[in-house]
Design a protein around this motif. Structure first.
Motif, PDB file in Angstrom:
ATOM      1  N   ASN A   1      12.991  -1.631  -0.534  1.00 19.25           N
ATOM      2  CA  ASN A   1      12.455  -2.914  -0.597  1.00 19.25           C
ATOM      3  C   ASN A   1      11.020  -2.683  -1.595  1.00 19.25           C
ATOM      4  O   ASN A   1      10.727  -1.653  -1.754  1.00 19.25           O
ATOM      5  CB  ASN A   1      12.411  -3.890   0.296  1.00 19.25           C
ATOM      6  CG  ASN A   1      11.281  -3.056   1.328  1.00 19.25           C
ATOM      7  OD1 ASN A   1      10.505  -2.113   1.236  1.00 19.25           O
ATOM      8  ND2 ASN A   1      10.788  -4.110   2.310  1.00 19.25           N
ATOM      9  N   TRP A   2      10.402  -3.792  -1.819  1.00 19.17           N
ATOM     10  CA  TRP A   2       9.387  -3.836  -2.830  1.00 19.17           C
ATOM     11  C   TRP A   2       8.258  -2.895  -2.079  1.00 19.17           C
ATOM     12  O   TRP A   2       7.414  -1.997  -2.822  1.00 19.17           O
ATOM     13  CB  TRP A   2       8.834  -5.125  -2.897  1.00 19.17           C
ATOM     14  CG  TRP A   2       8.017  -5.817  -1.620  1.00 19.17           C
ATOM     15  CD1 TRP A   2       8.790  -6.323  -0.656  1.00 19.17           C
ATOM     16  CD2 TRP A   2       6.671  -5.518  -1.073  1.00 19.17           C
ATOM     17  NE1 TRP A   2       7.942  -6.736   0.375  1.00 19.17           N
ATOM     18  CE2 TRP A   2       6.591  -6.129   0.006  1.00 19.17           C
ATOM     19  CE3 TRP A   2       5.658  -4.759  -1.596  1.00 19.17           C
ATOM     20  CZ2 TRP A   2       5.472  -6.045   0.823  1.00 19.17           C
ATOM     21  CZ3 TRP A   2       4.462  -4.954  -1.014  1.00 19.17           C
ATOM     22  CH2 TRP A   2       4.308  -5.424   0.228  1.00 19.17           C
ATOM     23  N   ALA A   3       7.980  -3.017  -0.797  1.00 13.72           N
ATOM     24  CA  ALA A   3       7.028  -2.103  -0.112  1.00 13.72           C
ATOM     25  C   ALA A   3       7.138  -0.625  -0.299  1.00 13.72           C
ATOM     26  O   ALA A   3       6.135   0.224  -0.638  1.00 13.72           O
ATOM     27  CB  ALA A   3       6.717  -2.645   1.206  1.00 13.72           C
ATOM     28  N   LEU A   4       8.403  -0.123   0.106  1.00 16.77           N
ATOM     29  CA  LEU A   4       8.785   1.188   0.150  1.00 16.77           C
ATOM     30  C   LEU A   4       8.714   1.598  -1.404  1.00 16.77           C
ATOM     31  O   LEU A   4       8.364   2.815  -1.657  1.00 16.77           O
ATOM     32  CB  LEU A   4      10.067   1.585   0.500  1.00 16.77           C
ATOM     33  CG  LEU A   4      10.374   2.970   0.893  1.00 16.77           C
ATOM     34  CD1 LEU A   4       9.217   3.774   1.459  1.00 16.77           C
ATOM     35  CD2 LEU A   4      11.687   3.050   1.820  1.00 16.77           C
ATOM     36  N   ALA A   5       9.227   0.792  -2.250  1.00 15.29           N
ATOM     37  CA  ALA A   5       9.397   1.111  -3.775  1.00 15.29           C
ATOM     38  C   ALA A   5       8.039   1.361  -4.308  1.00 15.29           C
ATOM     39  O   ALA A   5       7.581   2.384  -5.314  1.00 15.29           O
ATOM     40  CB  ALA A   5      10.149   0.128  -4.414  1.00 15.29           C
ATOM     41  N   GLU A   6       7.089   0.532  -4.080  1.00 13.26           N
ATOM     42  CA  GLU A   6       5.680   0.563  -4.498  1.00 13.26           C
ATOM     43  C   GLU A   6       5.073   1.873  -4.124  1.00 13.26           C
ATOM     44  O   GLU A   6       4.307   2.583  -4.774  1.00 13.26           O
ATOM     45  CB  GLU A   6       4.783  -0.493  -3.997  1.00 13.26           C
ATOM     46  CG  GLU A   6       3.532  -1.054  -4.536  1.00 13.26           C
ATOM     47  CD  GLU A   6       2.960  -1.980  -4.235  1.00 13.26           C
ATOM     48  OE1 GLU A   6       2.351  -2.092  -2.859  1.00 13.26           O
ATOM     49  OE2 GLU A   6       2.714  -3.270  -4.708  1.00 13.26           O
ATOM     50  N   LEU A   7       5.096   2.339  -2.602  1.00 11.51           N
ATOM     51  CA  LEU A   7       4.650   3.526  -2.295  1.00 11.51           C
ATOM     52  C   LEU A   7       5.261   4.723  -2.798  1.00 11.51           C
ATOM     53  O   LEU A   7       4.678   5.620  -2.997  1.00 11.51           O
ATOM     54  CB  LEU A   7       4.810   3.465  -0.897  1.00 11.51           C
ATOM     55  CG  LEU A   7       3.940   2.340   0.063  1.00 11.51           C
ATOM     56  CD1 LEU A   7       4.285   2.409   1.323  1.00 11.51           C
ATOM     57  CD2 LEU A   7       2.264   2.551  -0.109  1.00 11.51           C
ATOM     58  N   ASP A   8       6.536   4.611  -2.961  1.00  6.54           N
ATOM     59  CA  ASP A   8       7.294   5.786  -3.648  1.00  6.54           C
ATOM     60  C   ASP A   8       6.985   6.043  -5.158  1.00  6.54           C
ATOM     61  O   ASP A   8       6.709   7.121  -5.480  1.00  6.54           O
ATOM     62  CB  ASP A   8       8.625   5.540  -3.441  1.00  6.54           C
ATOM     63  CG  ASP A   8       9.580   6.544  -4.075  1.00  6.54           C
ATOM     64  OD1 ASP A   8       9.583   7.918  -3.520  1.00  6.54           O
ATOM     65  OD2 ASP A   8      10.396   6.355  -4.849  1.00  6.54           O
ATOM     66  N   GLU A   9       6.582   4.845  -5.799  1.00  6.10           N
ATOM     67  CA  GLU A   9       5.985   5.063  -7.312  1.00  6.10           C
ATOM     68  C   GLU A   9       4.735   5.882  -7.089  1.00  6.10           C
ATOM     69  O   GLU A   9       4.556   6.716  -8.033  1.00  6.10           O
ATOM     70  CB  GLU A   9       5.813   3.780  -7.823  1.00  6.10           C
ATOM     71  CG  GLU A   9       5.323   3.968  -9.228  1.00  6.10           C
ATOM     72  CD  GLU A   9       5.558   2.457 -10.037  1.00  6.10           C
ATOM     73  OE1 GLU A   9       5.074   2.315 -11.128  1.00  6.10           O
ATOM     74  OE2 GLU A   9       5.842   1.434  -9.246  1.00  6.10           O
ATOM     75  N   ALA A  10       3.786   5.421  -6.124  1.00 10.15           N
ATOM     76  CA  ALA A  10       2.466   6.109  -6.147  1.00 10.15           C
ATOM     77  C   ALA A  10       2.401   7.634  -5.861  1.00 10.15           C
ATOM     78  O   ALA A  10       1.830   8.464  -6.108  1.00 10.15           O
ATOM     79  CB  ALA A  10       1.712   5.127  -5.137  1.00 10.15           C
ATOM     80  N   PHE A  11       3.442   7.849  -4.738  1.00 11.38           N
ATOM     81  CA  PHE A  11       3.617   9.340  -4.234  1.00 11.38           C
ATOM     82  C   PHE A  11       5.076   9.347  -3.777  1.00 11.38           C
ATOM     83  O   PHE A  11       5.442   9.054  -2.656  1.00 11.38           O
ATOM     84  CB  PHE A  11       2.671   9.220  -2.776  1.00 11.38           C
ATOM     85  CG  PHE A  11       2.314  10.515  -2.342  1.00 11.38           C
ATOM     86  CD1 PHE A  11       2.044  11.651  -2.976  1.00 11.38           C
ATOM     87  CD2 PHE A  11       2.817  10.962  -0.799  1.00 11.38           C
ATOM     88  CE1 PHE A  11       1.853  12.815  -2.654  1.00 11.38           C
ATOM     89  CE2 PHE A  11       2.493  12.113  -0.485  1.00 11.38           C
ATOM     90  CZ  PHE A  11       1.833  13.244  -1.447  1.00 11.38           C
ATOM     91  N   PRO A  12       5.874  10.151  -4.884  1.00  9.71           N
ATOM     92  CA  PRO A  12       7.217  10.099  -4.891  1.00  9.71           C
ATOM     93  C   PRO A  12       7.938  10.839  -3.236  1.00  9.71           C
ATOM     94  O   PRO A  12       7.148  11.833  -3.296  1.00  9.71           O
ATOM     95  CB  PRO A  12       7.618  10.756  -5.835  1.00  9.71           C
ATOM     96  CG  PRO A  12       6.383  10.546  -6.999  1.00  9.71           C
ATOM     97  CD  PRO A  12       5.527  10.373  -6.208  1.00  9.71           C
ATOM     98  N   LEU A  13       8.747  10.217  -2.772  1.00  5.97           N
ATOM     99  CA  LEU A  13       9.182  10.675  -1.414  1.00  5.97           C
ATOM    100  C   LEU A  13      10.680  11.247  -1.608  1.00  5.97           C
ATOM    101  O   LEU A  13      11.307  11.458  -0.368  1.00  5.97           O
ATOM    102  CB  LEU A  13       8.937   9.740  -0.333  1.00  5.97           C
ATOM    103  CG  LEU A  13       7.396   9.272  -0.235  1.00  5.97           C
ATOM    104  CD1 LEU A  13       7.240   7.946   0.672  1.00  5.97           C
ATOM    105  CD2 LEU A  13       6.705  10.335   0.663  1.00  5.97           C
ATOM    106  N   ASP A  14      11.229  11.117  -2.717  1.00  4.69           N
ATOM    107  CA  ASP A  14      12.610  11.822  -2.733  1.00  4.69           C
ATOM    108  C   ASP A  14      13.526  10.927  -2.037  1.00  4.69           C
ATOM    109  O   ASP A  14      14.288  11.659  -1.037  1.00  4.69           O
ATOM    110  CB  ASP A  14      12.604  13.189  -2.455  1.00  4.69           C
ATOM    111  CG  ASP A  14      13.910  13.836  -2.808  1.00  4.69           C
ATOM    112  OD1 ASP A  14      14.677  13.256  -3.738  1.00  4.69           O
ATOM    113  OD2 ASP A  14      14.406  15.037  -2.480  1.00  4.69           O
TER     114      ASP A  14
END
Length: 401
Positions: A182-195
């Protein structure tokens, strides 16, 4: 003193994936960056630092007044999100030690897994998800990441708790790979990719099954104490009935309440031993944590037979406890509290504390997301008090035990 050697497939704090802010360390470099300006704060591994940052956070302390099963219980002996998290961590450490995993990473994941839950448990989450429907929705698992990466910010130079990649990855993939964040996890993953598409470490997989073991069994304990469950209900399940007969044979003269608590303990022991045996078989041939992540399947968890028992138990708990008529009525009242708070803050942001008003964006969806952040951080009692202050009437009928 027995020295436990870390298994080759365990996560290694000396080879962690770095932190989002501050000096970045390459895998294999030892020591790690100091906390602040050359200072060190005790001889701790990087995963120990993660765990300690979680324990010392305000978000963790607020779990003491957040719903686990029963909303705003009046009794002192019912579990809250805090006591549940501590019980999950105890089970997680036992499993990690037996499987020679990193105990500190496992413990940190167990302690942090519920940090994103709003007041009133799933009732509060459903209310926020409905209020946020036009703004990307709400998910407690993604909110846990948002809490530790953006909201809980005690350090002068960066947002969040600045936890290691390994811990954040494990939180993000609490239930396995994430195909559509969802948007929250996607936003954080873009800043610090979590695979997000790969399986997480075994420590994360063990933390997830520890959560299942804890709430499957401790919710039985609380349900019995509250009178929502009876022994006859439990004996409808053949595998629980078998264990009850064993308890009766071992302790024929013990009071019934002690026999029931022994039943719960035995069930936890059976599940823990099953996870250890099954996982040990699954990791044969795994030479590194990368092998675990690239296995493309779950390695840490129940055997197929125990998994079937656990699914049956979950269905039973939903039918008999979670969807009990009194529980459903309390949940509806709790949903109303959260919905009314969201509506009030959306219409008049001056009702929010000054520091939250200062960070409030002018336009949606960002504005509504920050309002949801504020509400999600509330304890049950804070939400009840806030609703009373805004609407002039204390919400009634929220506690059903």
């Amino acid at each position: 003193m027995m020295v436990i050697t870390r298994a080759p497939y365990a996560a290694d704090p000396a080879r962690h994936g770095g932190r989002e802010f501050g000096p970045q360390r390459r895998a294999g470099e030892s020591g790690g960056p100091p906390d602040i300006a050359g200072e060190t704060r005790g001889p701790r591994s990087e995963f120990q630092r993660d765990r300690d940052r979680i324990i010392h956070s305000m978000s963790f302390r607020r779990l003491k007044s957040k719903t686990q099963v029963f909303i705003a219980p009046e009794g002192d002996h019912y579990r809250t999100r805090l006591t549940h998290s501590l019980e999950v961590a105890q089970i997680g450490r036992v499993l990690a030690r037996a499987l020679r995993l990193d105990e500190d990473l496992t413990e940190g994941l167990c302690l942090a897994h519920d940090l994103g839950h709003p007041p009133f448990g799933h009732a509060g989450e459903n209310a926020l998800a409905e209020a946020m429907q036009r703004h990307g929705g709400f998910c407690h698992n993604a909110q846990a990441l948002r809490t530790v990466m953006r909201i809980e910010s005690p350090y002068p130079e960066n947002e969040g708790l600045n936890l290691t990649w390994d811990l954040l990855e494990g939180l993000a993939k609490h239930n396995g790979p994430v195909g559509a964040p969802n948007w929250a996890l996607a936003e954080l993953d873009e800043a610090f990719p979590l695979d997000l598409g790969a399986w997480p470490s075994l420590e994360a997989q063990i933390a997830a099954v520890s959560d299942d073991i804890a709430y499957d069994n401790h919710d039985i304990d609380d349900g019995l104490r509250a009178g929502f469950l009876e022994l006859d209900d439990l004996l409808e399940l053949p595998f629980l009935a078998d264990q009850w007969r064993v308890v009766e044979r071992r302790f024929p003269n013990a009071p019934r309440d002690r026999q029931l608590r022994e039943l719960v303990r035995d069930q936890i022991g059976l599940m823990v031993n099953d996870v250890i045996d099954h996982t040990a078989k699954q990791v044969v041939g795994m030479g590194s944590v990368d092998d675990v992540r690239n296995a493309n399947r779950q390695l840490g968890g129940f055997s197929p037979e125990m998994a079937a028992h656990e699914r049956t138990l979950k269905k039973f708990m939903y039918d008999k406890l979670y969807y009990h008529s009194d529980q459903v009525a309390g949940a509806e009242r709790a949903r109303d509290v959260v919905a009314r708070l969201f509506a009030a803050y959306s219409q008049d942001s001056s009702l929010m504390p000054d520091d939250w008003q200062a960070r409030l964006p002018e336009k949606d969806p960002q504005r509504s997301r920050v309002i949801a952040d504020f509400i999600a951080g509330m304890s049950d009692r804070f939400a009840i008090r806030a609703c009373e202050e805004i609407y002039g009437e204390r919400p009634k009928g929220l506690s059903n035990v």
